[in-house]
Design a protein around this motif. Sequence first.
Motif, PDB file in Angstrom:
ATOM      1  N   LYS A 182       0.513 -12.461  11.320  1.00 33.59           N
ATOM      2  CA  LYS A 182       0.608 -11.306  10.445  1.00 33.59           C
ATOM      3  C   LYS A 182      -0.766 -10.674  10.333  1.00 33.59           C
ATOM      4  N   VAL A 183      -0.809  -9.355  10.276  1.00 37.02           N
ATOM      5  CA  VAL A 183      -2.069  -8.630  10.132  1.00 37.02           C
ATOM      6  C   VAL A 183      -1.987  -7.720   8.908  1.00 37.02           C
ATOM      7  N   ILE A 184      -2.978  -7.832   8.051  1.00 40.09           N
ATOM      8  CA  ILE A 184      -3.143  -6.951   6.899  1.00 40.09           C
ATOM      9  C   ILE A 184      -4.390  -6.117   7.135  1.00 40.09           C
ATOM     10  N   VAL A 185      -4.287  -4.811   6.933  1.00 40.47           N
ATOM     11  CA  VAL A 185      -5.430  -3.914   7.105  1.00 40.47           C
ATOM     12  C   VAL A 185      -5.749  -3.305   5.748  1.00 40.47           C
ATOM     13  N   GLN A 186      -6.948  -3.559   5.249  1.00 34.40           N
ATOM     14  CA  GLN A 186      -7.365  -3.073   3.933  1.00 34.40           C
ATOM     15  C   GLN A 186      -8.394  -1.964   4.121  1.00 34.40           C
ATOM     16  N   VAL A 187      -8.024  -0.751   3.717  1.00 38.73           N
ATOM     17  CA  VAL A 187      -8.843   0.439   3.978  1.00 38.73           C
ATOM     18  C   VAL A 187      -8.855   1.330   2.743  1.00 38.73           C
ATOM     19  N   PRO A 188      -9.743   2.334   2.694  1.00 36.58           N
ATOM     20  CA  PRO A 188      -9.714   3.290   1.589  1.00 36.58           C
ATOM     21  C   PRO A 188      -8.342   3.960   1.464  1.00 36.58           C
ATOM     22  N   ALA A 189      -7.965   4.270   0.232  1.00 35.64           N
ATOM     23  CA  ALA A 189      -6.632   4.811  -0.039  1.00 35.64           C
ATOM     24  C   ALA A 189      -6.341   6.074   0.772  1.00 35.64           C
ATOM     25  N   ALA A 190      -7.373   6.896   1.034  1.00 37.20           N
ATOM     26  CA  ALA A 190      -7.158   8.146   1.762  1.00 37.20           C
ATOM     27  C   ALA A 190      -6.676   7.925   3.185  1.00 37.20           C
ATOM     28  N   LEU A 191      -6.831   6.694   3.708  1.00 32.66           N
ATOM     29  CA  LEU A 191      -6.434   6.399   5.091  1.00 32.66           C
ATOM     30  C   LEU A 191      -5.126   5.609   5.191  1.00 32.66           C
ATOM     31  N   CYS A 192      -4.628   5.106   4.076  1.00 27.63           N
ATOM     32  CA  CYS A 192      -3.501   4.165   4.129  1.00 27.63           C
ATOM     33  C   CYS A 192      -2.268   4.761   4.812  1.00 27.63           C
ATOM     34  N   ARG A 193      -1.843   5.927   4.377  1.00 24.41           N
ATOM     35  CA  ARG A 193      -0.612   6.507   4.921  1.00 24.41           C
ATOM     36  C   ARG A 193      -0.754   6.808   6.412  1.00 24.41           C
ATOM     37  N   LEU A 194      -1.917   7.294   6.828  1.00 28.64           N
ATOM     38  CA  LEU A 194      -2.143   7.598   8.242  1.00 28.64           C
ATOM     39  C   LEU A 194      -2.171   6.335   9.083  1.00 28.64           C
ATOM     40  N   LEU A 195      -2.900   5.306   8.652  1.00 31.50           N
ATOM     41  CA  LEU A 195      -3.062   4.105   9.470  1.00 31.50           C
ATOM     42  C   LEU A 195      -1.773   3.297   9.563  1.00 31.50           C
ATOM     43  N   ALA A 196      -0.799   3.611   8.743  1.00 28.48           N
ATOM     44  CA  ALA A 196       0.496   2.958   8.885  1.00 28.48           C
ATOM     45  C   ALA A 196       1.137   3.302  10.225  1.00 28.48           C
ATOM     46  N   SER A 197       0.651   4.367  10.887  1.00 32.01           N
ATOM     47  CA  SER A 197       1.206   4.777  12.177  1.00 32.01           C
ATOM     48  C   SER A 197       0.599   4.021  13.348  1.00 32.01           C
ATOM     49  N   VAL A 198      -0.438   3.198  13.110  1.00 33.93           N
ATOM     50  CA  VAL A 198      -1.130   2.559  14.230  1.00 33.93           C
ATOM     51  C   VAL A 198      -0.292   1.454  14.857  1.00 33.93           C
ATOM     52  N   ASP A 199       0.511   0.749  14.030  1.00 39.13           N
ATOM     53  CA  ASP A 199       1.348  -0.329  14.563  1.00 39.13           C
ATOM     54  C   ASP A 199       2.346  -0.746  13.483  1.00 39.13           C
ATOM     55  N   PRO A 200       3.653  -0.746  13.792  1.00 38.27           N
ATOM     56  CA  PRO A 200       4.655  -1.087  12.766  1.00 38.27           C
ATOM     57  C   PRO A 200       4.590  -2.534  12.307  1.00 38.27           C
ATOM     58  N   ARG A 201       3.894  -3.387  13.051  1.00 42.81           N
ATOM     59  CA  ARG A 201       3.805  -4.798  12.677  1.00 42.81           C
ATOM     60  C   ARG A 201       2.745  -5.065  11.610  1.00 42.81           C
ATOM     61  N   VAL A 202       1.966  -4.053  11.292  1.00 45.55           N
ATOM     62  CA  VAL A 202       0.791  -4.228  10.434  1.00 45.55           C
ATOM     63  C   VAL A 202       1.090  -3.753   9.013  1.00 45.55           C
ATOM     64  N   THR A 203       0.577  -4.483   8.035  1.00 42.83           N
ATOM     65  CA  THR A 203       0.659  -4.076   6.631  1.00 42.83           C
ATOM     66  C   THR A 203      -0.660  -3.419   6.233  1.00 42.83           C
ATOM     67  N   VAL A 204      -0.592  -2.162   5.790  1.00 42.43           N
ATOM     68  CA  VAL A 204      -1.796  -1.419   5.403  1.00 42.43           C
ATOM     69  C   VAL A 204      -1.843  -1.309   3.884  1.00 42.43           C
ATOM     70  N   VAL A 205      -2.959  -1.707   3.296  1.00 44.48           N
ATOM     71  CA  VAL A 205      -3.110  -1.672   1.837  1.00 44.48           C
ATOM     72  C   VAL A 205      -4.436  -1.014   1.476  1.00 44.48           C
ATOM     73  N   SER A 206      -4.504  -0.526   0.257  1.00 43.64           N
ATOM     74  CA  SER A 206      -5.711   0.133  -0.221  1.00 43.64           C
ATOM     75  C   SER A 206      -6.749  -0.899  -0.641  1.00 43.64           C
ATOM     76  N   ASP A 207      -8.014  -0.568  -0.400  1.00 44.28           N
ATOM     77  CA  ASP A 207      -9.080  -1.475  -0.826  1.00 44.28           C
ATOM     78  C   ASP A 207      -9.361  -1.359  -2.325  1.00 44.28           C
ATOM     79  N   ASP A 208      -8.596  -0.517  -3.020  1.00 43.65           N
ATOM     80  CA  ASP A 208      -8.685  -0.484  -4.478  1.00 43.65           C
ATOM     81  C   ASP A 208      -7.960  -1.664  -5.116  1.00 43.65           C
ATOM     82  N   ALA A 209      -7.034  -2.261  -4.364  1.00 47.73           N
ATOM     83  CA  ALA A 209      -6.224  -3.353  -4.891  1.00 47.73           C
ATOM     84  C   ALA A 209      -6.828  -4.700  -4.499  1.00 47.73           C
ATOM     85  N   PRO A 210      -6.501  -5.762  -5.218  1.00 51.08           N
ATOM     86  CA  PRO A 210      -6.966  -7.101  -4.833  1.00 51.08           C
ATOM     87  C   PRO A 210      -6.439  -7.465  -3.450  1.00 51.08           C
ATOM     88  N   PRO A 211      -7.216  -8.199  -2.647  1.00 56.54           N
ATOM     89  CA  PRO A 211      -6.769  -8.550  -1.297  1.00 56.54           C
ATOM     90  C   PRO A 211      -5.528  -9.436  -1.332  1.00 56.54           C
TER      91      PRO A 211
END
Length: 308
Positions: free
Chosen positions: A67-96
């Motif tokens: 499993k892969v989790i990608v933690q990035v700034p909130a402004a990128l979350c919706r866009l980076l969800a398109s990089v790979d459907p197997r990946v979970t993208v979350v905001s770095d504002d939230a706890p890891p």
Amino acid sequence: MVEGWRLYEWRWQTAQLAPTQWRSSRPRWTGQTALTGQTLLLWAEQGLGDTLQFARFIPRVADLAGKVIVQVPAALCRLLASVDPRVTVVSDDAPPLPHDCHCPLMSLPLALGIDGDVGFTGKAYLHADAAPAGQLQLPAAPGPLRIGLAWAGRKVGAGSACNPGRDIALAALLPLTRQGAQLICLQKEITPAEAALLADQPGMVCLPQALADFADTAIVIEQLDLVISVDTAIAHLAGALGKPCWLLLRHAGEWRWQRTREDSPWYPGMRLFRQQQEGDWDEVIQRVSHALAERMAQTCAPAPSAPA
């Protein structure tokens, strides 16, 4: 090139970046251990453009990990969800989220053993949603080309409002408005002075309030023929989408653009316009204007007639 990525790890020893290194109780993944059945957390470092540039390696990691989790700034979350459907993208504002190991995004080339340009496929690796009816759908272009413009990477109200080495004054780009193309402002934050200047340019489409995040900006860029930008996240976004981009570079550009070349292995559709003299943007804009005039002429040229 692998040795170059190894040397790049020294960035964590610098006074600038050492304090920003993400801390976790779990071990850092360096490529030396198998990821089978493991949850790997990838975290963004440095700027938004850096995150967009190195997001290309995420699918390679998804091939290896459970499993892969990608933690990035909130402004990128919706866009980076398109990089790979197997990946979970979350905001770095939230706890890891729970993870077995972690890795900074910009260390992926070393961890994956990327050698030279082998890791660069030349294909678009991010994708925009379809343009919805409404404010993100651009009006019909009066000319043959739609061109997006980005002249600064700063945020209005920040302690340092602009980067005088990287950014260009909006007024310096006004010669581009005389070429007959439809120009689209891709700046999300604009100063009051810039807003007043844009209001005097009837050929410029300005929609900063409509751009909620980088996914919205990607929707707009997908409708363009070309992006002209300084060295900021907009240029990386255009490259990641596979959109042609003309990059306006200061004389002492960053390592990723190398020193003398006018193209980039990172983004095959990118053309570099580098300052010949430190601080001289006028000469750069003259070359861009000339190149744009040539592009317009080619676009407007009639198609050759079929032989009789």
